[in-house]
Design an enzyme around this catalytic site. Sequence first.
Site, PDB file in Angstrom:
ATOM      1  N   GLY A   9       0.805  -1.044  -0.200  1.00 57.12           N
ATOM      2  CA  GLY A   9       0.133   0.229   0.099  1.00 57.12           C
ATOM      3  C   GLY A   9       0.847   1.582   0.401  1.00 57.12           C
ATOM      4  O   GLY A   9       0.513   2.350   0.743  1.00 57.12           O
ATOM      5  N   GLY A  12       0.151   5.085  -0.909  1.00 59.32           N
ATOM      6  CA  GLY A  12      -0.973   5.973  -0.705  1.00 59.32           C
ATOM      7  C   GLY A  12      -0.386   7.252   0.761  1.00 59.32           C
ATOM      8  O   GLY A  12       0.924   7.346   0.062  1.00 59.32           O
ATOM      9  N   GLN A  13      -1.458   7.555   1.131  1.00 57.49           N
ATOM     10  CA  GLN A  13      -0.780   8.979   1.683  1.00 57.49           C
ATOM     11  C   GLN A  13       0.151   8.718   2.745  1.00 57.49           C
ATOM     12  O   GLN A  13       1.165   9.288   2.856  1.00 57.49           O
ATOM     13  CB  GLN A  13      -2.363   9.368   2.666  1.00 57.49           C
ATOM     14  CG  GLN A  13      -1.915  10.767   3.329  1.00 57.49           C
ATOM     15  CD  GLN A  13      -3.028  11.122   4.322  1.00 57.49           C
ATOM     16  OE1 GLN A  13      -3.888  10.525   5.330  1.00 57.49           O
ATOM     17  NE2 GLN A  13      -2.559  12.283   4.264  1.00 57.49           N
ATOM     18  N   ILE A  36      -1.346  -1.835  -5.870  1.00 59.72           N
ATOM     19  CA  ILE A  36      -2.151  -2.276  -6.402  1.00 59.72           C
ATOM     20  C   ILE A  36      -2.139  -0.939  -8.103  1.00 59.72           C
ATOM     21  O   ILE A  36      -2.397  -1.933  -9.051  1.00 59.72           O
ATOM     22  CB  ILE A  36      -3.642  -2.541  -6.086  1.00 59.72           C
ATOM     23  CG1 ILE A  36      -4.460  -3.446  -6.989  1.00 59.72           C
ATOM     24  CG2 ILE A  36      -4.093  -1.474  -5.867  1.00 59.72           C
ATOM     25  CD1 ILE A  36      -5.224  -4.035  -6.744  1.00 59.72           C
ATOM     26  N   ARG A  37      -1.278   0.333  -7.149  1.00 59.73           N
ATOM     27  CA  ARG A  37      -1.932   0.676  -8.396  1.00 59.73           C
ATOM     28  C   ARG A  37       0.480   1.359  -8.567  1.00 59.73           C
ATOM     29  O   ARG A  37       0.769   1.660  -7.711  1.00 59.73           O
ATOM     30  CB  ARG A  37      -2.549   2.458  -8.062  1.00 59.73           C
ATOM     31  CG  ARG A  37      -2.055   3.184  -7.060  1.00 59.73           C
ATOM     32  CD  ARG A  37      -3.126   3.820  -6.482  1.00 59.73           C
ATOM     33  NE  ARG A  37      -3.548   4.267  -5.760  1.00 59.73           N
ATOM     34  CZ  ARG A  37      -3.461   5.472  -4.590  1.00 59.73           C
ATOM     35  NH1 ARG A  37      -2.962   6.497  -5.387  1.00 59.73           N
ATOM     36  NH2 ARG A  37      -2.902   5.992  -3.805  1.00 59.73           N
ATOM     37  N   ASP A  51      -1.313  -6.948  -5.695  1.00 59.58           N
ATOM     38  CA  ASP A  51      -2.382  -7.343  -4.481  1.00 59.58           C
ATOM     39  C   ASP A  51      -2.794  -7.799  -3.122  1.00 59.58           C
ATOM     40  O   ASP A  51      -1.714  -9.169  -3.578  1.00 59.58           O
ATOM     41  CB  ASP A  51      -3.490  -7.674  -5.967  1.00 59.58           C
ATOM     42  CG  ASP A  51      -5.327  -7.951  -5.128  1.00 59.58           C
ATOM     43  OD1 ASP A  51      -5.431  -7.769  -4.232  1.00 59.58           O
ATOM     44  OD2 ASP A  51      -6.295  -8.116  -5.780  1.00 59.58           O
ATOM     45  N   ILE A  52      -2.586  -7.001  -2.614  1.00 59.96           N
ATOM     46  CA  ILE A  52      -2.484  -7.577  -1.191  1.00 59.96           C
ATOM     47  C   ILE A  52      -3.378  -9.572  -0.975  1.00 59.96           C
ATOM     48  O   ILE A  52      -3.296 -10.349  -0.231  1.00 59.96           O
ATOM     49  CB  ILE A  52      -2.393  -6.854   0.357  1.00 59.96           C
ATOM     50  CG1 ILE A  52      -2.243  -7.736   1.236  1.00 59.96           C
ATOM     51  CG2 ILE A  52      -3.666  -6.859   0.226  1.00 59.96           C
ATOM     52  CD1 ILE A  52      -1.062  -8.549   1.408  1.00 59.96           C
ATOM     53  N   TYR A 141     -15.732   0.752   9.308  1.00 63.49           N
ATOM     54  CA  TYR A 141     -13.827   0.709   9.020  1.00 63.49           C
ATOM     55  C   TYR A 141     -13.379   0.419  10.044  1.00 63.49           C
ATOM     56  O   TYR A 141     -12.902   0.022  10.862  1.00 63.49           O
ATOM     57  CB  TYR A 141     -13.581   2.078   8.125  1.00 63.49           C
ATOM     58  CG  TYR A 141     -12.126   2.912   8.286  1.00 63.49           C
ATOM     59  CD1 TYR A 141     -11.507   1.688   7.703  1.00 63.49           C
ATOM     60  CD2 TYR A 141     -11.908   3.845   9.260  1.00 63.49           C
ATOM     61  CE1 TYR A 141     -10.125   2.482   7.322  1.00 63.49           C
ATOM     62  CE2 TYR A 141     -10.466   3.667   9.796  1.00 63.49           C
ATOM     63  CZ  TYR A 141      -9.797   3.556   9.187  1.00 63.49           C
ATOM     64  OH  TYR A 141      -8.407   3.957   9.120  1.00 63.49           O
ATOM     65  N   LYS A 145     -11.385  -2.315  12.057  1.00 60.17           N
ATOM     66  CA  LYS A 145      -9.336  -2.094  12.477  1.00 60.17           C
ATOM     67  C   LYS A 145      -9.850  -2.296  13.705  1.00 60.17           C
ATOM     68  O   LYS A 145      -8.902  -2.787  14.407  1.00 60.17           O
ATOM     69  CB  LYS A 145      -9.966  -0.410  13.349  1.00 60.17           C
ATOM     70  CG  LYS A 145      -9.662   0.152  11.271  1.00 60.17           C
ATOM     71  CD  LYS A 145      -7.707  -0.085  10.688  1.00 60.17           C
ATOM     72  CE  LYS A 145      -7.409   0.636   9.672  1.00 60.17           C
ATOM     73  NZ  LYS A 145      -6.015   0.359   9.234  1.00 60.17           N
TER      74      LYS A 145
HETATM   75  P1  NAD Z   1      -4.119   5.043   1.216  1.00 57.03           P
HETATM   76  O1  NAD Z   1      -5.834   5.093   0.507  1.00 57.03           O
HETATM   77  O2  NAD Z   1      -4.037   6.580   0.883  1.00 57.03           O
HETATM   78  O3  NAD Z   1      -3.614   4.560   0.780  1.00 57.03           O
HETATM   79  C1  NAD Z   1      -3.933   3.324   0.903  1.00 57.03           C
HETATM   80  C2  NAD Z   1      -3.040   1.916  -0.170  1.00 57.03           C
HETATM   81  O4  NAD Z   1      -3.291   0.609   0.056  1.00 57.03           O
HETATM   82  C3  NAD Z   1      -3.449   2.620  -1.839  1.00 57.03           C
HETATM   83  O5  NAD Z   1      -1.932   3.477  -2.049  1.00 57.03           O
HETATM   84  C4  NAD Z   1      -3.703   1.806  -2.532  1.00 57.03           C
HETATM   85  O6  NAD Z   1      -3.823   1.382  -4.115  1.00 57.03           O
HETATM   86  C5  NAD Z   1      -3.335   0.661  -1.604  1.00 57.03           C
HETATM   87  N1  NAD Z   1      -4.554  -0.509  -1.774  1.00 57.03           N
HETATM   88  C6  NAD Z   1      -5.367  -0.740  -2.157  1.00 57.03           C
HETATM   89  N2  NAD Z   1      -5.918  -2.121  -2.477  1.00 57.03           N
HETATM   90  C7  NAD Z   1      -4.737  -2.887  -2.558  1.00 57.03           C
HETATM   91  C8  NAD Z   1      -4.618  -4.007  -2.591  1.00 57.03           C
HETATM   92  N3  NAD Z   1      -5.610  -4.621  -3.014  1.00 57.03           N
HETATM   93  N4  NAD Z   1      -3.367  -4.228  -2.847  1.00 57.03           N
HETATM   94  C9  NAD Z   1      -2.793  -3.751  -2.629  1.00 57.03           C
HETATM   95  N5  NAD Z   1      -2.564  -2.248  -2.049  1.00 57.03           N
HETATM   96  C10 NAD Z   1      -3.655  -1.352  -2.523  1.00 57.03           C
HETATM   97  O7  NAD Z   1      -4.375   4.895   2.566  1.00 57.03           O
HETATM   98  P2  NAD Z   1      -3.215   5.914   3.759  1.00 57.03           P
HETATM   99  O8  NAD Z   1      -4.131   6.896   4.130  1.00 57.03           O
HETATM  100  O9  NAD Z   1      -2.068   5.813   3.501  1.00 57.03           O
HETATM  101  O10 NAD Z   1      -3.544   4.455   5.024  1.00 57.03           O
HETATM  102  C11 NAD Z   1      -3.103   3.251   5.077  1.00 57.03           C
HETATM  103  C12 NAD Z   1      -3.267   2.620   6.335  1.00 57.03           C
HETATM  104  O11 NAD Z   1      -3.373   3.423   7.796  1.00 57.03           O
HETATM  105  C13 NAD Z   1      -4.742   2.249   6.495  1.00 57.03           C
HETATM  106  O12 NAD Z   1      -4.310   1.443   6.991  1.00 57.03           O
HETATM  107  C14 NAD Z   1      -5.597   3.423   7.454  1.00 57.03           C
HETATM  108  O13 NAD Z   1      -6.668   2.639   7.554  1.00 57.03           O
HETATM  109  C15 NAD Z   1      -4.929   3.829   8.100  1.00 57.03           C
HETATM  110  N6  NAD Z   1      -4.946   4.854   8.650  1.00 57.03           N
HETATM  111  C16 NAD Z   1      -5.015   5.937   8.039  1.00 57.03           C
HETATM  112  C17 NAD Z   1      -4.909   7.183   8.508  1.00 57.03           C
HETATM  113  C18 NAD Z   1      -4.741   8.731   7.641  1.00 57.03           C
HETATM  114  O14 NAD Z   1      -5.208   9.800   8.434  1.00 57.03           O
HETATM  115  N7  NAD Z   1      -4.331   8.311   6.327  1.00 57.03           N
HETATM  116  C19 NAD Z   1      -5.700   7.617   9.957  1.00 57.03           C
HETATM  117  C20 NAD Z   1      -5.795   5.858  10.713  1.00 57.03           C
HETATM  118  C21 NAD Z   1      -5.548   4.600   9.869  1.00 57.03           C
HETATM  119  N1  SER Z   2      -8.023   9.913   8.921  1.00 58.51           N
HETATM  120  C1  SER Z   2      -8.909   7.849   8.821  1.00 58.51           C
HETATM  121  C2  SER Z   2     -10.382   7.691   7.909  1.00 58.51           C
HETATM  122  O1  SER Z   2     -10.938   8.808   8.370  1.00 58.51           O
HETATM  123  C3  SER Z   2      -8.718   7.379  10.133  1.00 58.51           C
HETATM  124  O2  SER Z   2      -8.559   6.041  10.073  1.00 58.51           O
HETATM  125  O3  SER Z   2     -10.585   7.232   7.783  1.00 58.51           O
END
Ligand code: NAD
Ligand code: SER
Length: 317
Positions: A9, A12-13, A36-37, A51-52, A141, A145
């Site tokens: 992943g 992502g962010q 996956i992207r 793809d996880i 969600y 979690k």
């Molecule tokens: P994001 O959506 O920005 O990134 C997730 C990434 O996972 C994406 O790039 C997506 O393409 C990839 N992905 C989706 N399906 C996939 C698959 N089948 N195989 C491989 N990759 C795949 O999310 P994020 O904000 O980077 O969050 C990462 C983790 O942190 C998540 O578990 C999220 O729940 C957790 N989290 C994030 C926040 C936040 O504020 N960003 C807060 C709490 C928890």
């Molecule tokens: N920033 C995340 C969301 O809004 C918290 O897990 O989903």
Amino acid sequence: MAGKVLVIGSSGQIGTELVEALRALKGNENVIASDIREPQIEQTGPFEILDILNKVQLLEIVEKYNIKEIYLLAALLSATAEKNPAFGWDLNMNSLFNVLDLAKEKIIDKIFWPSSIAVFGPTTPQQNTPQYTIMEPTTVYGISKQAGERWCEYYFNKYDVDVRSIRYPGLIGYKSLPGGGTTDYAVDIFHKALKKESLECFLSEDTTLPMMYMSDAIKATIGIMEANGPSIKIRSSYNIAGVSFSPKEITHEIQKSIPDFNITYKPDYRQEIADSWPQSIDDNHAKLDWNWSPDYDLTKLSNTMLENLKLALPQEK
Ligand code: NAD
Ligand code: SER
């Protein structure tokens, strides 16, 4: 380095910034990014499309690079998962099982898996939410979690799996865009302010939520993973806190630098999600167990976002 690190992943962010930080720490070739992207930025080390949910492909990559540590970031976030609950559950749970089982089979040694403030619900005390408290999440969600946390602890207790986790608050950074969460407005607001546009906020002005600057989140992630095993006493997931603010408060902070910035409010389905979450978090266990402490308050967060995004924005497409 004996074994390498896989980030799943990574486009992502969080992954975008975590890969950069891990490569600085462990060396470019020792950190394998996967998603996956395609990645949002140019890679300085190996990248694999993965793809996880595909266990065969996962094992192939783990064996190809001799992976010993996995950071599992792939998930559907709160707002996106509400639109597709069955797939949100499938992705969020089965991704975790696929990685936990690699450690159960002793193919890998260590896992990082993030939880969220979404594990809490409307019956949880909202101020200074304790580590141990009522947890009745109302989003798919949050349910995924919370279940994930229980499974992490189970795998640690039953199979001696070294899995470590923190409950991230809403994360704010300038290097990558958020991926469909309830806290996403807090990143968008900086983009709008610097583009001299107004923001129509999907949360009401007094909706206070726990948030954190991305550098603090990366520091916590690497901090818990590098800590000595015995110091990690909680194997479900740790509360961590950065700052708490409402849309009105962050607007005032931004207006100190950009006085003309304007915000309007049009709450949508995400308001109900935000209302069910804590407003502030007690993170004493993380502080005591592995010396966690944040570096960014609201003013530092806001100034850092504005300064860095200003430099990055002209390159946006
Ligand atoms: P994001 O959506 O920005 O990134 C997730 C990434 O996972 C994406 O790039 C997506 O393409 C990839 N992905 C989706 N399906 C996939 C698959 N089948 N195989 C491989 N990759 C795949 O999310 P994020 O904000 O980077 O969050 C990462 C983790 O942190 C998540 O578990 C999220 O729940 C957790 N989290 C994030 C926040 C936040 O504020 N960003 C807060 C709490 C928890
Ligand atoms: N920033 C995340 C969301 O809004 C918290 O897990 O989903």
